[in-house]
Design an enzyme around this catalytic site. Structure first.
Site, PDB file in Angstrom:
ATOM      1  N   ASP A 146       1.380  -7.508   2.419  1.00 26.13           N
ATOM      2  CA  ASP A 146       1.281  -6.323   2.196  1.00 26.13           C
ATOM      3  C   ASP A 146       2.725  -5.772   2.045  1.00 26.13           C
ATOM      4  OD1 ASP A 146       0.951  -3.367   1.829  1.00 26.13           O
ATOM      5  OD2 ASP A 146      -0.371  -3.427   3.777  1.00 26.13           O
ATOM      6  N   SER A 169       3.949   2.210   8.379  1.00 21.76           N
ATOM      7  CA  SER A 169       4.095   1.392   7.304  1.00 21.76           C
ATOM      8  C   SER A 169       5.189   1.094   6.476  1.00 21.76           C
ATOM      9  CB  SER A 169       2.931   1.748   6.299  1.00 21.76           C
ATOM     10  OG  SER A 169       1.560   1.449   6.730  1.00 21.76           O
ATOM     11  N   HIS A 218       0.763  -1.183   0.072  1.00 16.21           N
ATOM     12  CA  HIS A 218       0.051   0.028   0.039  1.00 16.21           C
ATOM     13  C   HIS A 218       0.834   1.050   0.045  1.00 16.21           C
ATOM     14  CE1 HIS A 218      -0.018  -0.153   4.616  1.00 16.21           C
ATOM     15  NE2 HIS A 218      -0.049   1.410   4.425  1.00 16.21           N
TER      16      HIS A 218
HETATM   17  N1  ARG Z   1      -4.599   0.604   7.872  1.00 14.23           N
HETATM   18  C1  ARG Z   1      -3.634   0.559   7.234  1.00 14.23           C
HETATM   19  C2  ARG Z   1      -3.040   2.127   7.126  1.00 14.23           C
HETATM   20  O1  ARG Z   1      -3.659   2.926   7.871  1.00 14.23           O
HETATM   21  C3  ARG Z   1      -3.599  -0.003   5.898  1.00 14.23           C
HETATM   22  C4  ARG Z   1      -4.349   1.062   4.950  1.00 14.23           C
HETATM   23  C5  ARG Z   1      -4.435   0.490   3.350  1.00 14.23           C
HETATM   24  N2  ARG Z   1      -5.078  -0.600   3.244  1.00 14.23           N
HETATM   25  C6  ARG Z   1      -6.392  -0.521   3.031  1.00 14.23           C
HETATM   26  N3  ARG Z   1      -7.113  -1.566   2.938  1.00 14.23           N
HETATM   27  N4  ARG Z   1      -7.189   0.661   2.888  1.00 14.23           N
HETATM   28  O2  ARG Z   1      -2.591   2.746   6.370  1.00 14.23           O
HETATM   29  N1  GLU Z   2      -1.161   1.306   7.670  1.00 17.59           N
HETATM   30  C1  GLU Z   2      -0.390   2.424   8.389  1.00 17.59           C
HETATM   31  C2  GLU Z   2       0.175   3.410   7.636  1.00 17.59           C
HETATM   32  O1  GLU Z   2       0.135   3.430   6.439  1.00 17.59           O
HETATM   33  C3  GLU Z   2       0.053   1.809   9.528  1.00 17.59           C
HETATM   34  C4  GLU Z   2      -0.931   1.367  10.420  1.00 17.59           C
HETATM   35  C5  GLU Z   2      -0.968   2.510  11.657  1.00 17.59           C
HETATM   36  O2  GLU Z   2      -1.649   3.552  11.615  1.00 17.59           O
HETATM   37  O3  GLU Z   2      -0.627   2.017  12.531  1.00 17.59           O
HETATM   38  O4  GLU Z   2       1.341   3.864   8.226  1.00 17.59           O
END
Ligand code: ARG
Ligand code: GLU
Length: 731
Positions: A224, A661, A88
Site C-alpha cells: 500500500d 495512513s 490509498h
Molecule cells: N483500513 C484502512 C483505513 O482505515 C485502509 C482503507 C483503504 N483500503 C480499503 N480496502 N478500503 O483507512
Molecule cells: N487506513 C487508515 C488511514 O487511512 C489507518 C488505519 C487506522 O485507522 O489505523 O488512516
C-alpha cells in the site's frame, strides 16, 4: 516502607496496569517527548534523543514528516523532496490521471524523469515548523459559569489577537488547536507546499492487493504505497503548481534501513492521527457499544449486501461502486471490530473500575478538588441513559440521508441550494451552484439509480420500523400506506418520479433561472421527502439531542481536567485531533483468539499463495509472479531457514488511527523501516480503549516498497536518490 503503603502496593500496581499509559499506548506531542517520554523510549531501545526527533533550532525527524492533503501522512525520503505515502492516500490523484489508454490505477504509473511527474492542483504538503503552548493567552478571560457561546467568543477573540500579533514569515501559517477537551491550547506554525506531483504508484493489484476482504486483517499482503514529490520556488519556498518550480530541498529526509525488523525491535510512528476518544466515561462507551455502533453497522450491513449483489453480477456497476463500497465497508468493518474488541477486553468493566477508584479518591480528599467533579459521573450516567433513543435516531438519520441513500444525499444538497437562494439571493445561489455542479459531475458518473432504489427501499423500511414511532416522519408512513404497504413500490414510485435520479433532468432543472429552478426543485418528490425527514428530526430530536451534546462537551472538559488531577501519578496524552504525534512501541505478533498465534511478519510467498487469477481483489501482475518464480529479489530479501524471502508487511504495538495512513515506521536510529497503513481488526477499539494485548498497527516493510520500485518497476533512478543504510552492520 510503612505497613500501610505495603498493603496498598498491590492495589497501586493494579491501578497502574489499568492506567491509560503503557508501552505502546499513547499519541504524544513531539515537543513534549523530552519531558514525558524520552527515558521510556530509550529504555525500550531507542538510540535517539528527543531533540533529534523534534527541534526548533536544527533539522530533526519532524522536518521529514508531512501532513498529506490534510487527511494522510507522508514522509520525505530524498533530498530532492521525494515523499512516500499509501496507495490509498494517493488513490484519487492516481485515479484523476487515469484514462482508458493510460490506466494507472490498473497498471501503475512510474515517471521516467521529473518532467513526467504529474501535477495535482488542490493537493498540498504541510510541514510543522514549531509547536508552542498558548493555553494561558487563549483562556484569559474565560470563567467557569460561562455558556458555551460566551466562552467560545472569548477564546476566538484571544485567538485572533494572538494570531495577528505573531511574528511570522509571510509564507507561514498559524493554527491554534484545543487539546484535552479544551483545557490546553497549542499553536502550530506551519508551511504548506501546494505543488505536489505524482511520481510513482504500483498497480492496484499490488497497492490494493486483498482490497476489502483483507482490509483491517492480518495476515496482510498489501503493497500500500505511492510516491510524490514536493516542488518549491527557486528559494525553497511554497509556490503554486508551475513548470518553473524546482524539487523541494528538505531540512531532513529519512535514511532507509535495509536491515529489516525482528520481534521486540523498537518502532516509532510519526504522523497526523485524526480522532480518538480515550477518556470517555463508561456510560458513553456503553452507548457506542449498544446503540450507535450497532445502529450504523445494521444500516451498512443492509446497504452493503445490496450493492455487493449488484457489483458481483455487473462489471460496470462493479467499477462505478468500487470506491464508494470500499469507503462504506471500511467504517462498517471497523465498527464491528471495535464492538467485539471492547467486549473482549472488558472495556466497560475497566472503565467502571477506573471510575469507582476516581470516586473513591474524590471522597477521600473532598476538599482539595473542585466540588463539581463529584457530580460528573452520576450526571453522565443519567444523560447517556436518557439520550439512547435520540442517539439511535440521530445515527439512523445521518447514515440513511447523509451517507447510504445517494438520492437523499443529492436531495439534501438541492435543499441547501434553495436555502442559499432564500438566505443569500442570487449571489448565494450561484456560488453554491458552482460547487454543486462540480460535485454532481463526479456523482452521476458513478450513479446507478436501480442500485440506489433498492438501498432506499431497504433503509427506509428500517427507518420506519426500527425507530420508535415518534422519530418517524408522518410523511413516510403516509407514502408507504399509499404504496399499499410495500416499501419496494414506494421506492419505485419515488425513483420514477424524482428528477434527481437523472443527470440530464437535473441539468435541465439547473439551467432555468434561479427562481424557477428553486420552484421546480421544491416540487420534486425526493426534495419533499428529505425536507419531511429533516424537518421532523429538527422538530422532535435535535433540540434535546443537541442540548445533550453541548452539556456533555462542557462536562467532558471538566472530567478531563478532573482525571488529570485525580490520577496525578499518570502521564496523560491528548486525544488525536489531526495534529502531529509520535507513538512508539515494538515489533510484535499477537494472539487474536484462544490458541491462535499471529507472527509479526508476512512474505512474498504469502502474496503468491493468495493469488486468484482474474479476481478483482486477489489478482497479481505477471511481472511479480515472474520475479518470485525466478527468486529475483535483489538486495531486498532476508534469509529465513536458509531460504531467501521478501518481507511484505509487519506488525507493531504502536498506537495509531485513521490519518496515520502513510506514516513512517522509524527504527531506534531514526531510519525508515516501514509505512503504516492499517490496524488489525481485533484492535480497532484502540480509538476508545487501547489494549496492548491485541492492538496492533500494520506496516508495509520498506524492503517490499523498494523491491517493487526497483525490481518490479525498474525505477532505479528513484532508488538512487534515496539514502539506503545498514545500521545493524554499522553502515
Ligand atoms: N483500513 C484502512 C483505513 O482505515 C485502509 C482503507 C483503504 N483500503 C480499503 N480496502 N478500503 O483507512
Ligand atoms: N487506513 C487508515 C488511514 O487511512 C489507518 C488505519 C487506522 O485507522 O489505523 O488512516
Amino acid at each position: 516502607m510503612s505497613k500501610i503503603k505495603f498493603l496498598l502496593l498491590p492495589l497501586f500496581c493494579f491501578l497502574l496496569s489499568a492506567a491509560p499509559t503503557r508501552a505502546g499506548e499513547g499519541m504524544w506531542l513531539p515537543q513534549l517527548l523530552q519531558a514525558l517520554n524520552e527515558g521510556d523510549m530509550q529504555t525500550m531501545g531507542m538510540k535517539l534523543t528527543a531533540e533529534q526527533i523534534y527541534s526548533v533550532n536544527q533539522g530533526s525527524l519532524k522536518d521529514a514528516i508531512v501532513h498529506f492533503g490534510g487527511f494522510c501522512t507522508a514522509e520525505v525520503i530524498s533530498d530532492q523532496g521525494l515523499i512516500l505515502t499509501n496507495h490509498h492516500c494517493g488513490f484519487s490523484e492516481i485515479q484523476s490521471h487515469t484514462t482508458l489508454e493510460n490506466n494507472y490505477l490498473r497498471d501503475g504509473f512510474w515517471a521516467t524523469n521529473k518532467a513526467d511527474e504529474k501535477m495535482n492542483p488542490g493537493l498540498y504538503a504541510k510541514f510543522i515548523v514549531r509547536i508552542d503552548d498558548v493555553t494561558k493567552s487563549i483562556l484569559t478571560g474565560t470563567e467557569p459559569g460561562m455558556t458555551k457561546e460566551e466562552r467560545q467568543s472569548v477564546i476566538d477573540r484571544n485567538k485572533n489577537k494572538l494570531t495577528a500579533n505573531f511574528k511570522k514569515e509571510s509564507y507561514q501559517e498559524v493554527e491554534i488547536r484545543p487539546f484535552f477537551k479544551g483545557n490546553q491550547y497549542f499553536q502550530f506554525i506551519t508551511v504548506s507546499y501546494p505543488d505536489v506531483r505524482l511520481v510513482g504508484a504500483p498497480p492496484s493489484s499490488i497497492g490494493k492487493f486483498g482490497a476489502d476482504t483483507d482490509n483491517w486483517e492480518w495476515p496482510r499482503h498489501t503493497g500500500d504505497f505511492s510516491l510524490f514529490r514536493i516542488y518549491s520556488d527557486e528559494n525553497g519556498l511554497p509556490a503554486e503548481p508551475s513548470a518553473d518550480n524546482i524539487p523541494y530541498k528538505p531540512k531532513h529526509s529519512l535514511p532507509i534501513s535495509l536491515d529489516g525488523v525482528e520481534e521486540g525491535d523498537f518502532t516509532m510512528v510519526f504522523g497526523f492521527p485524526g480522532r480518538t476518544d480515550e477518556y470517555l466515561p463508561a456510560a458513553a462507551v456503553e452507548q457506542i457499544m449498544v446503540v450507535t455502533d450497532p445502529a450504523k453497522i445494521a444500516i451498512r450491513d443492509k446497504a452493503l449486501k445490496i450493492v455487493d449483489g449488484y457489483m458481483r453480477s455487473d462489471e460496470e456497476i462493479k467499477i462505478k461502486y468500487a470506491s464508494k463500497f470500499a469507503s462504506i465497508a471500511n467504517g462498517w468493518k471497523k465498527w464491528i471490530g471495535e464492538v467485539q474488541g471492547l467486549e473482549k477486553t472488558n472495556a466497560l468493566q475497566k472503565k467502571r473500575d477506573y471510575e469507582a477508584e476516581f470516586t473513591r479518591r474524590l471522597q477521600e480528599a473532598k476538599k482539595e478538588y473542585d466540588p463539581r467533579y463529584a457530580g460528573l459521573l452520576p450526571e453522565f450516567d443519567k444523560l447517556y441513559a436518557a439520550s439512547a433513543a435520540d442517539a439511535k435516531a440521530a445515527a439512523y438519520q445521518s447514515e440513511i440521508t447523509g451517507r447510504n441513500v445517494e438520492l437523499l444525499r443529492v436531495a439534501g444538497l438541492m435543499r441547501r441550494l434553495t436555502s442559499a437562494y432564500e438566505n443569500n439571493g442570487e449571489a448565494g445561489y450561484n456560488n453554491f451552484k458552482a460547487r454543486l455542479n462540480n460535485y454532481l459531475t463526479g456523482f452521476y458518473k458513478d450513479y446507478v439509480p436501480a442500485v440506489d432504489q433498492d438501498v432506499f427501499a431497504a433503509l427506509i423500511e428500517m427507518y420506519a420500523t426500527d425507530l420508535e414511532g415518534k422519530y418517524v416522519a408522518p410523511e413516510v408512513r403516509t407514502a408507504v400506506t399509499n404504496a399499499g404497504g410495500s416499501y419496494a413500490d414506494y421506492a419505485k414510485n419515488l425513483y420514477a418520479n424524482s428528477k434527481f435520479t437523472s443527470q440530464k433532468a437535473v441539468a435541465g432543472l439547473l439551467a432555468q433561472d434561479p427562481k424557477a429552478a428553486v420552484e421546480a426543485m421544491k416540487n420534486d418528490p425526493a426534495y419533499k421527502l428529505i425536507s419531511a425527514i429533516q424537518d421532523h428530526y429538527n422538530a422532535t430530536t435535535a433540540p434535546a439531542y443537541d442540548a445533550f451534546q453541548t452539556r456533555v462537551e462542557e462536562m467532558m472538559r471538566l472530567y478531563m481536567q478532573a482525571q488529570k488531577k485525580v490520577y496525578a501519578e499518570k502521564t496523560f496524552y491528548p486525544d488525536a485531533n489531526s495534529t502531529m504525534r509520535v507513538t512508539y512501541g515494538q515489533v510484535a505478533g499477537y494472539e487474536p483468539r484462544d490458541a491462535v498465534i499471529y507472527k509479526n511478519k508476512t512474505y512474498l510467498d504469502g502474496v503468491i499463495a493468495k493469488y486468484v487469477p482474474g479476481d478483482y481483489e486477489f489478482d497479481l501482475p505477471k511481472k511479480l509472479l515472474d520475479l518470485h518464480a525466478a527468486k529475483d529479489y535483489g538486495r531486498y530479501a532476508e534469509v529465513v531457514d536458509g531460504e531467501e524471502k521478501v518481507p511484505v508487511c509487519f506488525l507493531g504495538s504502536n498506537h495509531t488511527t485513521g490519518g496515520n495512513s502513510g506514516s513512517p515506521a522509524i527504527d531506534a536510529n531514526g531510519n525508515l523501516i516501514g509505512l503504516n497503513f492499517d490496524r488489525v481488526w481485533e484492535g480497532t477499539m484502540s480509538d476508545i480503549n487501547y489494549d496492548r494485548s491485541i492492538c496492533r498497527n500494520i506496516m508495509v516493510d520498506i524492503r517490499y516498497v523498494l523491491f517493487i520500485i526497483d525490481k518490479y518497476a525498474g525505477a532505479e533512478a528513484l532508488i538512487e536518490e534515496m539514502n539506503l543504510v545498514h545500521p545493524k552492520k554499522g553502515k
